[in-house]
Design an enzyme around this catalytic site. Sequence first.
Site, PDB file in Angstrom:
ATOM      1  N   SER A   1       0.869  -1.255   0.081  1.00 20.33           N
ATOM      2  CA  SER A   1      -0.107   0.014   0.122  1.00 20.33           C
ATOM      3  C   SER A   1       0.708   1.529   0.016  1.00 20.33           C
ATOM      4  O   SER A   1       0.430   2.213  -0.350  1.00 20.33           O
ATOM      5  CB  SER A   1      -0.883   0.038   1.257  1.00 20.33           C
ATOM      6  OG  SER A   1      -0.167   0.127   2.392  1.00 20.33           O
TER       7      SER A   1
ATOM      8  N   ASN B   1       4.016  -6.108   5.762  1.00 25.13           N
ATOM      9  CA  ASN B   1       3.049  -6.781   5.979  1.00 25.13           C
ATOM     10  C   ASN B   1       3.507  -8.243   6.551  1.00 25.13           C
ATOM     11  O   ASN B   1       2.659  -8.900   7.320  1.00 25.13           O
ATOM     12  CB  ASN B   1       2.068  -7.014   4.824  1.00 25.13           C
ATOM     13  CG  ASN B   1       1.291  -5.868   4.629  1.00 25.13           C
ATOM     14  OD1 ASN B   1       0.683  -5.189   5.483  1.00 25.13           O
ATOM     15  ND2 ASN B   1       1.062  -5.445   3.265  1.00 25.13           N
TER      16      ASN B   1
ATOM     17  N   ASP C   1      -6.304   7.689   9.360  1.00 24.45           N
ATOM     18  CA  ASP C   1      -6.247   6.508   9.769  1.00 24.45           C
ATOM     19  C   ASP C   1      -4.865   6.308  10.830  1.00 24.45           C
ATOM     20  O   ASP C   1      -4.565   5.357  11.176  1.00 24.45           O
ATOM     21  CB  ASP C   1      -6.331   5.417   8.812  1.00 24.45           C
ATOM     22  CG  ASP C   1      -5.367   5.449   7.822  1.00 24.45           C
ATOM     23  OD1 ASP C   1      -4.042   6.141   7.842  1.00 24.45           O
ATOM     24  OD2 ASP C   1      -5.207   4.612   6.721  1.00 24.45           O
TER      25      ASP C   1
ATOM     26  N   GLY D   1      -1.624  -4.606   1.018  1.00 25.20           N
ATOM     27  CA  GLY D   1      -1.691  -5.620   1.679  1.00 25.20           C
ATOM     28  C   GLY D   1      -0.790  -6.886   1.372  1.00 25.20           C
ATOM     29  O   GLY D   1      -0.827  -7.941   2.117  1.00 25.20           O
TER      30      GLY D   1
ATOM     31  N   HIS E   1      -1.496   5.331   6.904  1.00 23.16           N
ATOM     32  CA  HIS E   1      -0.954   5.638   5.485  1.00 23.16           C
ATOM     33  C   HIS E   1      -0.470   7.160   5.082  1.00 23.16           C
ATOM     34  O   HIS E   1      -1.180   7.841   5.603  1.00 23.16           O
ATOM     35  CB  HIS E   1      -2.159   5.255   4.424  1.00 23.16           C
ATOM     36  CG  HIS E   1      -2.493   3.675   4.418  1.00 23.16           C
ATOM     37  ND1 HIS E   1      -3.445   3.165   5.270  1.00 23.16           N
ATOM     38  CD2 HIS E   1      -1.965   2.748   3.897  1.00 23.16           C
ATOM     39  CE1 HIS E   1      -3.470   1.930   5.180  1.00 23.16           C
ATOM     40  NE2 HIS E   1      -2.493   1.574   4.292  1.00 23.16           N
TER      41      HIS E   1
END
Length: 211
Positions: A36, A102, A186, A73, A189
């Site tokens: 991402s 990840n 969030d 992801g 990011h």
Amino acid sequence: MNRRHFIAAAACGPALWAFAAPAPPTGKTILILGDSLSAEYGLKRGSGWAALLAQRLAAQKIPAQVVNASISGDTTSGGRSRLGALLAQHKPAVVVIELGGNDALRGLPLSMTEDNLNQMTEAAQQAGAKVLLVGMQVPPNYGADYGNRFAALFGKVAQARKAAVVPFFLKGIADGPDPTRLFQADRIHPREEAHPAMLDNVWPELKKLLR
């Protein structure tokens, strides 16, 4: 949430898109295999570092195109499974591998991440491409030993495979005095404003590979 939470968590999220910028037929292809952080998660199209890279190449009249095959992801295992087809399709001169965050989030063994990075680097090199590994870090709650060994993976693989490496993709972004300023709501990011700095972190090593 501490500042380093952003570093590893920024690699998660749903799949987004693949980007390709046109270039002269004789130009080199730069293939970006990432998560991402490279897939413009939460951003408008064309504002992420990969799109900015294409713009910089054009501005500097460097005959190269960018193929962004990043998926939010994705893990090193996912990237490894996809790489063969991408190499055959695009025949890149340079492969930028921006994966690993990840793996850490999922608690995967470091040995697995290292093996996948090794295998991807070797596969790209055997296909005639130069490789740039983009390093990441994990939050301190993973423990100092794990964090140090994870961060060292990228340089270790680069040294073993004689590949280029960017030690920390989010340098100056996630480790600044107020990292929340450069992250989306969030707190995971990076915001659009952070992507020029992300490109600047990659550019010195990438430019060497385009000579």
